[in-house]
Design a protein around this motif. Structure first.
Motif, short mmCIF file in Angstrom:
data_model
loop_
_atom_site.label_atom_id
_atom_site.label_comp_id
_atom_site.label_asym_id
_atom_site.label_seq_id
_atom_site.Cartn_x
_atom_site.Cartn_y
_atom_site.Cartn_z
N GLU A 6 0.83 -1.21 0.00
CA GLU A 6 0.00 0.00 0.00
C GLU A 6 0.86 1.26 0.00
N TYR A 36 3.80 1.55 -1.36
CA TYR A 36 4.28 1.66 -2.74
C TYR A 36 3.17 2.19 -3.65
N ARG A 37 1.98 1.68 -3.50
CA ARG A 37 0.85 2.13 -4.32
C ARG A 37 0.65 3.64 -4.16
N ARG A 38 0.70 4.12 -2.93
CA ARG A 38 0.53 5.55 -2.66
C ARG A 38 1.68 6.37 -3.24
N ARG A 78 3.48 5.59 -5.85
CA ARG A 78 3.30 5.60 -7.31
C ARG A 78 2.21 6.58 -7.72
N LEU A 130 -0.20 -6.30 -5.31
CA LEU A 130 -0.31 -4.95 -5.88
C LEU A 130 -1.40 -4.89 -6.93
N ASN A 131 -1.50 -5.93 -7.72
CA ASN A 131 -2.45 -5.95 -8.84
C ASN A 131 -3.81 -6.53 -8.49
#
Length: 87
Positions: free
Chosen positions: A39, A41-43, A45, A84-85
């Motif tokens: 999460e 990393y997602r933020r 990105r 992630l996906n």
């Protein structure tokens, strides 16, 4: 309020990543653990897609484990990508 260790105290997390994490509201190790590597990393990105590569995901995961990011094996990387996906 007690001082909490910054992400900079984790192995493999430098000043730049610590600054990026602060930009997304992750200011200490406890909040990084609560959010989790995927999460976070997602933020990162979403905030800056041009500057954040998948190496950041490996590094965040490894830092939370206390190991070098280069020790993350391909199976673990695939598990992280799957998370992630996931919808």
């Amino acid at each position: 309020m007690a001082n909490r260790p910054s992400p900079l105290s984790l192995p493999g997390i430098g000043p730049k990543t610590t600054m990026w994490l602060a930009d997304i509201g992750v200011h200490d190790v406890d909040s990084l653990r609560a959010v989790g590597a995927v999460e976070a990393y997602r933020r990162l990105r979403m905030a800056s897609p041009q500057r954040v590569s998948l190496n950041a995901l490996w590094a965040l995961h490894a830092a939370l484990l206390g190991v070098p990011w280069t020790s993350i094996d391909d199976a673990t990387k695939q598990q992280l990508l799957d998370r992630l996906n996931a919808p």
